[in-house]
Design an enzyme around this catalytic site. Structure first.
Site, PDB file in Angstrom:
ATOM      1  N   HIS A   1      44.860  37.523  32.074  1.00  0.00           N
ATOM      2  CA  HIS A   1      44.004  37.528  33.280  1.00  0.00           C
ATOM      3  C   HIS A   1      44.624  36.670  34.382  1.00  0.00           C
ATOM      4  O   HIS A   1      44.418  35.452  34.425  1.00  0.00           O
ATOM      5  CB  HIS A   1      42.619  36.982  32.911  1.00  0.00           C
ATOM      6  CG  HIS A   1      41.605  37.144  33.995  1.00  0.00           C
ATOM      7  ND1 HIS A   1      40.263  37.252  33.734  1.00  0.00           N
ATOM      8  CD2 HIS A   1      41.720  37.216  35.346  1.00  0.00           C
ATOM      9  CE1 HIS A   1      39.596  37.382  34.877  1.00  0.00           C
ATOM     10  NE2 HIS A   1      40.475  37.350  35.879  1.00  0.00           N
TER      11      HIS A   1
ATOM     12  N   ARG B   1      47.974  38.624  43.847  1.00  0.00           N
ATOM     13  CA  ARG B   1      47.754  38.733  45.312  1.00  0.00           C
ATOM     14  C   ARG B   1      48.699  39.678  46.049  1.00  0.00           C
ATOM     15  O   ARG B   1      48.644  39.752  47.265  1.00  0.00           O
ATOM     16  CB  ARG B   1      47.829  37.352  45.979  1.00  0.00           C
ATOM     17  CG  ARG B   1      46.896  36.322  45.399  1.00  0.00           C
ATOM     18  CD  ARG B   1      45.448  36.736  45.484  1.00  0.00           C
ATOM     19  NE  ARG B   1      44.552  35.633  45.140  1.00  0.00           N
ATOM     20  CZ  ARG B   1      43.406  35.797  44.503  1.00  0.00           C
ATOM     21  NH1 ARG B   1      43.003  36.996  44.123  1.00  0.00           N
ATOM     22  NH2 ARG B   1      42.626  34.776  44.239  1.00  0.00           N
TER      23      ARG B   1
ATOM     24  N   ASN C   1      42.305  43.295  41.990  1.00  0.00           N
ATOM     25  CA  ASN C   1      41.557  43.015  43.240  1.00  0.00           C
ATOM     26  C   ASN C   1      42.485  42.520  44.342  1.00  0.00           C
ATOM     27  O   ASN C   1      42.231  41.508  44.991  1.00  0.00           O
ATOM     28  CB  ASN C   1      40.412  42.021  42.999  1.00  0.00           C
ATOM     29  CG  ASN C   1      40.883  40.638  42.593  1.00  0.00           C
ATOM     30  OD1 ASN C   1      41.990  40.484  42.077  1.00  0.00           O
ATOM     31  ND2 ASN C   1      40.065  39.631  42.812  1.00  0.00           N
TER      32      ASN C   1
ATOM     33  N   HIS D   1      33.952  41.551  34.493  1.00  0.00           N
ATOM     34  CA  HIS D   1      33.475  40.315  35.129  1.00  0.00           C
ATOM     35  C   HIS D   1      31.953  40.397  35.076  1.00  0.00           C
ATOM     36  O   HIS D   1      31.366  41.256  35.736  1.00  0.00           O
ATOM     37  CB  HIS D   1      33.986  40.271  36.573  1.00  0.00           C
ATOM     38  CG  HIS D   1      33.533  39.080  37.344  1.00  0.00           C
ATOM     39  ND1 HIS D   1      34.405  38.228  37.983  1.00  0.00           N
ATOM     40  CD2 HIS D   1      32.296  38.586  37.609  1.00  0.00           C
ATOM     41  CE1 HIS D   1      33.738  37.264  38.587  1.00  0.00           C
ATOM     42  NE2 HIS D   1      32.438  37.466  38.374  1.00  0.00           N
TER      43      HIS D   1
ATOM     44  N   HIS E   1      36.344  35.791  31.185  1.00  0.00           N
ATOM     45  CA  HIS E   1      35.926  34.400  31.458  1.00  0.00           C
ATOM     46  C   HIS E   1      34.471  34.092  31.067  1.00  0.00           C
ATOM     47  O   HIS E   1      33.625  33.789  31.925  1.00  0.00           O
ATOM     48  CB  HIS E   1      36.183  34.000  32.903  1.00  0.00           C
ATOM     49  CG  HIS E   1      35.955  35.066  33.952  1.00  0.00           C
ATOM     50  ND1 HIS E   1      34.818  35.835  34.009  1.00  0.00           N
ATOM     51  CD2 HIS E   1      36.716  35.472  34.984  1.00  0.00           C
ATOM     52  CE1 HIS E   1      34.900  36.665  35.036  1.00  0.00           C
ATOM     53  NE2 HIS E   1      36.060  36.465  35.642  1.00  0.00           N
TER      54      HIS E   1
ATOM     55  N   ASP F   1      42.792  33.093  34.290  1.00  0.00           N
ATOM     56  CA  ASP F   1      42.115  33.508  35.529  1.00  0.00           C
ATOM     57  C   ASP F   1      42.778  32.829  36.735  1.00  0.00           C
ATOM     58  O   ASP F   1      42.097  32.400  37.683  1.00  0.00           O
ATOM     59  CB  ASP F   1      40.612  33.215  35.487  1.00  0.00           C
ATOM     60  CG  ASP F   1      39.855  33.933  36.615  1.00  0.00           C
ATOM     61  OD1 ASP F   1      40.467  34.773  37.292  1.00  0.00           O
ATOM     62  OD2 ASP F   1      38.668  33.632  36.810  1.00  0.00           O
TER      63      ASP F   1
END
Ligand code: DOR
Length: 438
Positions: free
Chosen positions: A67, A71, A101, A186, A239, A312
């Site tokens: 995880h 970017r 994302n 999530h 998470h 994360d």
């Protein structure tokens, strides 16, 4: 393809469950030997392969972080695929799993191909892409899941957001099941989490900040395991941060539902008390919780209800992180501190031994993602991590390879650090200059 041999190591394969003194050889990128014989190891690496002295340290399969946020595309000032994978190998990770994302989100085959290509071009860690569950990560229609599988997606996730409805998740799990891949969720109910910036409790009342109750996670985890039961699909809970969610996962596992879970190092090491000075470096989603939840996360990792540790890693610009608490983005970096934090919080305290912890960073994430990695099996990729379990070191973000600095562990003294990272038989990180025989 590279070859090398490491002698004089405490070798730990997750399948064996114990360490032994010996050597590991890699020939042309693949594990060719692990065992007690120096001579056999040297022969298995092939003539001319470099021989390195592990100095009696702990040698494990390459660590896997399932995880991370890299970017790229879209926010390259925060991190790129190259800078993130360099940070990964400096933290001991030979494989990382890139969340979708980005801007634009990775929701089609070309996005998946881009992440893979940039990962191999960087040449540090193996970079495995995740595709979104929904088109544009907008939570309305399913993305082209089969097409992304063809391109090399290892899983699907709208991470950062929850798949908004049970109906959509049901369909996503049914497709993902046909494709043999998990949905990584999530888990935060938006109707409870919206507007919240920290854990709801005594501390949020004292600070006057809007809270996010633990129930926001518990409700979605309960919904998700129900959909995994209904479809036979595999849901992986990202998470995990609350005792209540852990109990839902525990019960679902005992009933045979295909559910797995990960925990982030910050949810194992930090409570919401650290927010007392309103420092946005501690703002993260899901939020840091109370002490009982932190202890429950530690226990659940130790007893196996939580399968994996994942960083994360969420880079953000310093300028944005310095905004007032409510306006600052959520997320913290972790690739370069995860091993040290879990070693300090779990192993040094005696809660877990290395043979108990290492599967959570190797064979278990590999199993969840069906990757032929995370074990020392001849013929499997020659990815290795050499760990100094006793190394005391000071976290100094100025020295990080990551482009971002939003690390909540700045200034901490940690015990345990990766000193050598090998990907496909090639040394990609060498803290002590072992390759030069120093
Ligand atoms: O705190 C977080 N930051 N949690 C997430 O799920 C997403 C991440 C990000 O992308 O910044």
């Amino acid at each position: 393809m590279s070859s090398l041999v490491l002698h004089n190591a405490q070798v730990l394969d997750p399948g064996e469950g114990k360490c032994f003194s010996g050597s590991v050889a890699v020939r042309e990128g693949l594990i060719s030997y692990f065992g007690e014989s120096r001579a056999e190891a040297a022969a298995a690496a092939g003539s001319g392969a470099p021989e390195l002295d592990a100095g009696g340290l702990l040698l494990t399969p390459g660590l896997i972080d399932m995880h991370v946020h890299l970017r790229e595309p879209g926010n390259e000032a925060e991190e790129t695929i190259a800078s993130g994978s360099l940070a990964a190998v400096a933290g001991g990770f030979t494989s990382i799993v890139a969340m979708a994302n980005t801007d634009p989100p990775v929701d089609d085959e070309s996005g998946i191909t881009f992440v893979r290509r940039e990962g191999s071009r960087a040449g540090y860690a193996n970079v495995f892409p995740v595709g979104t569950v929904t088109a544009g990560r907008e939570g309305r229609e399913l993305a082209e899941m089969a097409q992304m599988a063809r391109g090399g997606a290892v899983a699907y996730s709208d991470d950062g957001s929850t798949v908004p409805t049970a109906g959509l998740l049901r369909r996503a799990l049914s497709y993902a099941r046909m494709l043999g891949k998990p949905i990584l969720e999530h888990c935060e109910d938006p109707s409870l989490a919206a507007g919240g910036t920290m854990n709801e409790g005594r501390m949020s009342t004292r600070l006057g900040l809007n809270g996010i109750p633990c129930e926001s996670e518990e409700i979605v985890v309960a919904r998700d395991v129900a959909m995994a039961r209904l479809t036979g699909g595999h849901v992986h809970i990202q998470h995990v941060s609350t005792a209540k969610a852990i109990e839902v996962i525990r019960r679902a596992k005992s009933e045979g539902v295909l559910v797995t879970a990960e925990v982030a190092p910050h949810h194992l090491a930090l409570t919401s008390e650290v927010l007392r000075d309103y420092d946005p470096v501690y703002k993260v989603s899901p939020p840091l919780r109370g002490r009982d939840d932190v202890l429950a996360c530690r226990r659940a990792l130790a007893d196996g209800v939580i399968d994996a540790v994942a960083s994360d890693h969420a880079p953000h610009l310093q300028g944005e992180k310095e905004l007032e608490f409510a306006a600052a983005p959520a997320g913290m970096i972790g690739l370069e501190t995860t091993l040290g934090v879990v070693s300090t919080v779990l192993v040094k305290t005696g809660l877990m031994s290395w043979p108990e912890l290492i599967p959570a960073l190797t064979s278990r994430p590999a199993g969840i993602l069906k990757l032929q990695l995370g074990r020392l099996i001849p013929g499997w990729p020659g990815d290795l991590t050499l760990i100094d379990p006793e190394r005391d070191w000071l976290v100094e973000v100025g020295e990080f390879r990551s482009r971002s600095r939003n690390c909540p562990f700045q200034g901490w003294r940690l015990t345990g650090r990766a000193v050598l990272t090998v990907v496909g038989g090639r040394v990609v990180f060498d803290l002590d200059g072992r390759r030069a025989g120093r």
